[in-house]
Design a protein around this motif. Structure first.
Motif, PDB file in Angstrom:
ATOM      1  N   ALA A   1       0.516  -9.081   1.933  1.00  0.00           N
ATOM      2  CA  ALA A   1      -0.268 -10.037   1.144  1.00  0.00           C
ATOM      3  C   ALA A   1       0.383 -11.410   1.141  1.00  0.00           C
ATOM      4  N   ARG A   2       1.706 -11.458   1.228  1.00  0.00           N
ATOM      5  CA  ARG A   2       2.396 -12.757   1.263  1.00  0.00           C
ATOM      6  C   ARG A   2       2.121 -13.499   2.564  1.00  0.00           C
ATOM      7  N   HIS A   3       1.656 -12.752   3.568  1.00  0.00           N
ATOM      8  CA  HIS A   3       1.241 -13.366   4.842  1.00  0.00           C
ATOM      9  C   HIS A   3      -0.276 -13.475   4.924  1.00  0.00           C
ATOM     10  N   ASP A   4      -0.950 -13.300   3.783  1.00  0.00           N
ATOM     11  CA  ASP A   4      -2.410 -13.405   3.694  1.00  0.00           C
ATOM     12  C   ASP A   4      -3.115 -12.330   4.517  1.00  0.00           C
ATOM     13  N   ILE A   5      -2.531 -11.131   4.524  1.00  0.00           N
ATOM     14  CA  ILE A   5      -3.106  -9.977   5.204  1.00  0.00           C
ATOM     15  C   ILE A   5      -3.383  -8.903   4.164  1.00  0.00           C
ATOM     16  N   GLY A   6      -4.607  -8.391   4.128  1.00  0.00           N
ATOM     17  CA  GLY A   6      -4.964  -7.329   3.196  1.00  0.00           C
ATOM     18  C   GLY A   6      -4.879  -5.965   3.841  1.00  0.00           C
ATOM     19  N   LEU A   7      -4.177  -5.022   3.205  1.00  0.00           N
ATOM     20  CA  LEU A   7      -4.038  -3.643   3.686  1.00  0.00           C
ATOM     21  C   LEU A   7      -4.457  -2.682   2.577  1.00  0.00           C
ATOM     22  N   THR A   8      -4.714  -1.425   2.937  1.00  0.00           N
ATOM     23  CA  THR A   8      -5.019  -0.395   1.954  1.00  0.00           C
ATOM     24  C   THR A   8      -3.954   0.695   2.005  1.00  0.00           C
ATOM     25  N   PRO A   9      -3.233   0.925   0.898  1.00  0.00           N
ATOM     26  CA  PRO A   9      -2.189   1.953   0.896  1.00  0.00           C
ATOM     27  C   PRO A   9      -2.767   3.353   0.853  1.00  0.00           C
ATOM     28  N   SER A  10      -1.960   4.323   1.223  1.00  0.00           N
ATOM     29  CA  SER A  10      -2.413   5.712   1.306  1.00  0.00           C
ATOM     30  C   SER A  10      -2.876   6.258  -0.036  1.00  0.00           C
ATOM     31  N   THR A  11      -2.319   5.753  -1.135  1.00  0.00           N
ATOM     32  CA  THR A  11      -2.697   6.275  -2.446  1.00  0.00           C
ATOM     33  C   THR A  11      -4.184   6.105  -2.732  1.00  0.00           C
ATOM     34  N   THR A  12      -4.803   5.103  -2.138  1.00  0.00           N
ATOM     35  CA  THR A  12      -6.229   4.878  -2.353  1.00  0.00           C
ATOM     36  C   THR A  12      -7.062   6.052  -1.845  1.00  0.00           C
ATOM     37  N   PHE A  13      -6.603   6.716  -0.790  1.00  0.00           N
ATOM     38  CA  PHE A  13      -7.368   7.779  -0.148  1.00  0.00           C
ATOM     39  C   PHE A  13      -6.959   9.176  -0.607  1.00  0.00           C
ATOM     40  N   ALA A  14      -5.841   9.291  -1.306  1.00  0.00           N
ATOM     41  CA  ALA A  14      -5.322  10.603  -1.686  1.00  0.00           C
ATOM     42  C   ALA A  14      -6.040  11.146  -2.907  1.00  0.00           C
ATOM     43  N   ILE A  15      -6.424  12.408  -2.857  1.00  0.00           N
ATOM     44  CA  ILE A  15      -7.085  13.052  -3.981  1.00  0.00           C
ATOM     45  C   ILE A  15      -6.066  13.478  -5.033  1.00  0.00           C
TER      46      ILE A  15
ATOM     47  N   ASN B   1      -2.751  12.947  -7.090  1.00  0.00           N
ATOM     48  CA  ASN B   1      -1.765  11.945  -7.451  1.00  0.00           C
ATOM     49  C   ASN B   1      -0.363  12.439  -7.103  1.00  0.00           C
ATOM     50  N   GLY B   2       0.427  11.542  -6.531  1.00  0.00           N
ATOM     51  CA  GLY B   2       1.793  11.896  -6.170  1.00  0.00           C
ATOM     52  C   GLY B   2       1.921  12.594  -4.837  1.00  0.00           C
ATOM     53  N   HIS B   3       0.807  12.787  -4.105  1.00  0.00           N
ATOM     54  CA  HIS B   3       0.865  13.486  -2.829  1.00  0.00           C
ATOM     55  C   HIS B   3       0.359  12.601  -1.682  1.00  0.00           C
ATOM     56  N   ALA B   4       0.463  11.300  -1.841  1.00  0.00           N
ATOM     57  CA  ALA B   4       0.040  10.398  -0.767  1.00  0.00           C
ATOM     58  C   ALA B   4       1.157  10.251   0.250  1.00  0.00           C
ATOM     59  N   PRO B   5       0.842  10.370   1.540  1.00  0.00           N
ATOM     60  CA  PRO B   5       1.871  10.151   2.550  1.00  0.00           C
ATOM     61  C   PRO B   5       2.279   8.690   2.591  1.00  0.00           C
ATOM     62  N   ASN B   6       3.414   8.424   3.212  1.00  0.00           N
ATOM     63  CA  ASN B   6       3.924   7.051   3.304  1.00  0.00           C
ATOM     64  C   ASN B   6       3.219   6.350   4.460  1.00  0.00           C
ATOM     65  N   ALA B   7       2.016   5.820   4.184  1.00  0.00           N
ATOM     66  CA  ALA B   7       1.171   5.295   5.250  1.00  0.00           C
ATOM     67  C   ALA B   7       0.206   4.257   4.681  1.00  0.00           C
ATOM     68  N   VAL B   8      -0.457   3.553   5.582  1.00  0.00           N
ATOM     69  CA  VAL B   8      -1.537   2.637   5.208  1.00  0.00           C
ATOM     70  C   VAL B   8      -2.682   2.840   6.183  1.00  0.00           C
ATOM     71  N   ARG B   9      -3.901   2.539   5.719  1.00  0.00           N
ATOM     72  CA  ARG B   9      -5.030   2.492   6.630  1.00  0.00           C
ATOM     73  C   ARG B   9      -5.294   1.043   6.998  1.00  0.00           C
TER      74      ARG B   9
ATOM     75  N   TRP C   1      -4.743   4.953  11.093  1.00  0.00           N
ATOM     76  CA  TRP C   1      -3.806   5.406  10.059  1.00  0.00           C
ATOM     77  C   TRP C   1      -2.395   5.169  10.574  1.00  0.00           C
ATOM     78  N   LEU C   2      -1.634   4.376   9.851  1.00  0.00           N
ATOM     79  CA  LEU C   2      -0.298   3.972  10.286  1.00  0.00           C
ATOM     80  C   LEU C   2       0.737   4.579   9.358  1.00  0.00           C
ATOM     81  N   THR C   3       1.509   5.540   9.864  1.00  0.00           N
ATOM     82  CA  THR C   3       2.628   6.091   9.103  1.00  0.00           C
ATOM     83  C   THR C   3       3.806   5.136   9.220  1.00  0.00           C
ATOM     84  N   LEU C   4       4.431   4.836   8.097  1.00  0.00           N
ATOM     85  CA  LEU C   4       5.399   3.752   8.050  1.00  0.00           C
ATOM     86  C   LEU C   4       6.806   4.206   8.425  1.00  0.00           C
TER      87      LEU C   4
END
Length: 447
Positions: A390-404, A406-414, A373-376
């Motif tokens: 994605a412009r560098h052909d790298i796929g990431l998953t944003p925190s919103t995908t994991f947050a139950i 809405n509007g309470h996702a931390p500024n992070a990616v997995r 988990w990477l906090t930005l």
């Protein structure tokens, strides 16, 4: 231009995104250029872009431009299908170079007509006595020794989660979940008519008082937890927290659905060892072996086994006979145990690469985990980073995908570390570090 006209333009771009003509990370033209191209006023172009932002189809930051969002096609409930990016840090499918040969050796002979005939017959959710005995011995961990009679099988871990929820939670019921959790449970719960209640967490996992509070606010039928190698945070719940949590669920008489799919990477004992009557354990072979040779497991308290079996049958989630035959061979001859040890070593090696490449960044993980988990940094937002990667052909998953909530996702990616080769993983993480370190002046202006 009328309101309908600007919405028509927005719909046209949305269709291009849905059809793949515009992909995650693609940049839209500057608004002035867009206005000139379509013969509209700059204010109207701004309304088009604002509508796309409102729909979550694009992301934009001052000085950087407007880009197709990393979530534009995935929806809110769960990640979409793998997108074929060169460096996939979205999906965790640990496939080792040597594992195909190991699996082939284990399955040798299964193609013989007599063996294949048995494997292709209809199967039951309870499997055979031989499969239950093999699976119970395989799943045993430390003091936890499930009885073969507790086992129910499905075709995959997700199906096991669905069956567990269907058996334990009535339509309209409430299920407590970690506030950041396995994203597919959102779609499963929505289809079953189950409300998910986010539970506050700290560095040790779900806080027991959060369960008590949620139950007081409205009866919880169950709690879904990942005590070992939690996704997306990678933590394993320490013994003290486990004991505190079990005291609460036993006092409230709540069943815990314990997702142990990543547990093979850790030595922690399942919660069910200490509370067998209150824990329903979910597991599968998807990570230990491969998604294409999968079998889902449910270790049920005796009081719930009939309900779980009925849920599996009614949901159409019974595993195939071939899956049973292949899994029994691989579990009984030690192939899965060998793969588990190899993947434990592989996960540690990948975490070492990540620690080197992301040194200095705010990373939360375990040295045993296949994800982190990477906090930005403050100058990045998760959606913008997904688009930039994605412009560098790298796929990431944003925190919103994991947050139950809405509007309470931390500024992070997995970041999922299992997919790329070690060499590509190193390249992708170093590129990501360069992107994170970039300043606004390093990006092309759009206005």
């Amino acid at each position: 231009m009328t309101k309908a006209d600007y919405l028509t333009l927005a719909d046209r771009i949305a269709a291009d995104i849905a059809q793949g003509a515009l992909g995650p990370g693609d940049r839209l033209p500057p608004q002035r250029d867009f206005a000139d191209r379509h013969g509209i006023a700059a204010s109207t172009a701004s309304r088009v872009y604002a509508e796309l932002l409102r729909r979550g189809l694009v992301v934009g930051e001052v000085g950087r431009g407007t880009f197709v969002s990393g979530e534009a096609k995935r929806g809110v409930a769960a990640p979409g299908e793998p997108r074929g990016v060169r460096i996939d840090l979205e999906f965790n499918f640990p496939i080792l170079p040597e594992q195909s040969a190991l699996i082939a050796k284990s399955l040798a002979g299964l193609e013989r007509p007599m063996d294949l005939e048995l494997a292709l017959r209809p199967a039951a959710s309870g499997g055979t006595v031989a499969v239950r005995n093999t699976a119970a011995a395989f799943l045993a961990a430390g003091p936890w020794t499930p009885s073969p009679d507790q086992l129910v099988f499905t075709g995959a871990g997700r199906q096991s989660i669905a069956a567990a929820l269907a058996a334990v939670v009535p339509p309209g019921g409430r299920c407590g979940v970690e506030m950041l959790t396995y994203p597919f449970i959102k779609g499963i719960a929505a289809r079953l008519g189950i409300a998910l209640v986010p539970l506050a967490m700290d560095e040790s996992g779900v806080r027991p008082e959060a369960i008590e509070r949620a139950h007081r606010d409205g009866n919880l039928s169950t709690v879904y937890l990942q005590p070992s190698i939690q996704s997306p945070l990678g933590m394993t719940m320490p013994p003290v927290r486990r004991a505190e949590l079990l005291r609460i669920v036993e006092k409230l008489n709540i069943t815990v659905i314990e997702d142990n799919v990543y547990g093979f990477l850790d030595d922690a004992t399942p919660l069910a060892a200490d509370a067998p009557d209150h824990c329903l354990v979910v597991d599968s072979l998807s990570k230990k072996v491969a998604p294409g040779l999968n079998l889902g497991f449910l270790v049920t308290p005796p009081r719930l086994r009939d309900s779980v079996m009925a849920a599996v049958r009614s949901g159409g989630w019974t595993a195939s006979g071939y899956a049973f035959a292949a899994a029994q061979r691989m579990m009984s001859d030690g192939t899965v145990d060998t793969l588990v040890q190899l993947k434990r070593s592989d996960a540690r090696a990948r975490q070492q690469v990540a620690a080197t490449c992301l040194a200095g960044f705010d990373v939360r993980t375990s040295s045993k985990s296949y994800h982190l988990w990477l906090t930005l940094p403050a100058h990045w937002r998760s959606q913008a980073l997904v688009a930039a990667a994605a412009r560098h052909d790298i796929g990431l998953t944003p925190s919103t995908t994991f947050a139950i909530s809405n509007g309470h996702a931390p500024n992070a990616v997995r970041l999922a570390l299992a997919g790329p080769s070690i060499e590509l993983l190193d390249t992708g993480l170093r590129t990501l570090a360069d992107i994170l370190n970039a300043k606004e002046d390093d990006f092309d202006l759009t206005e």
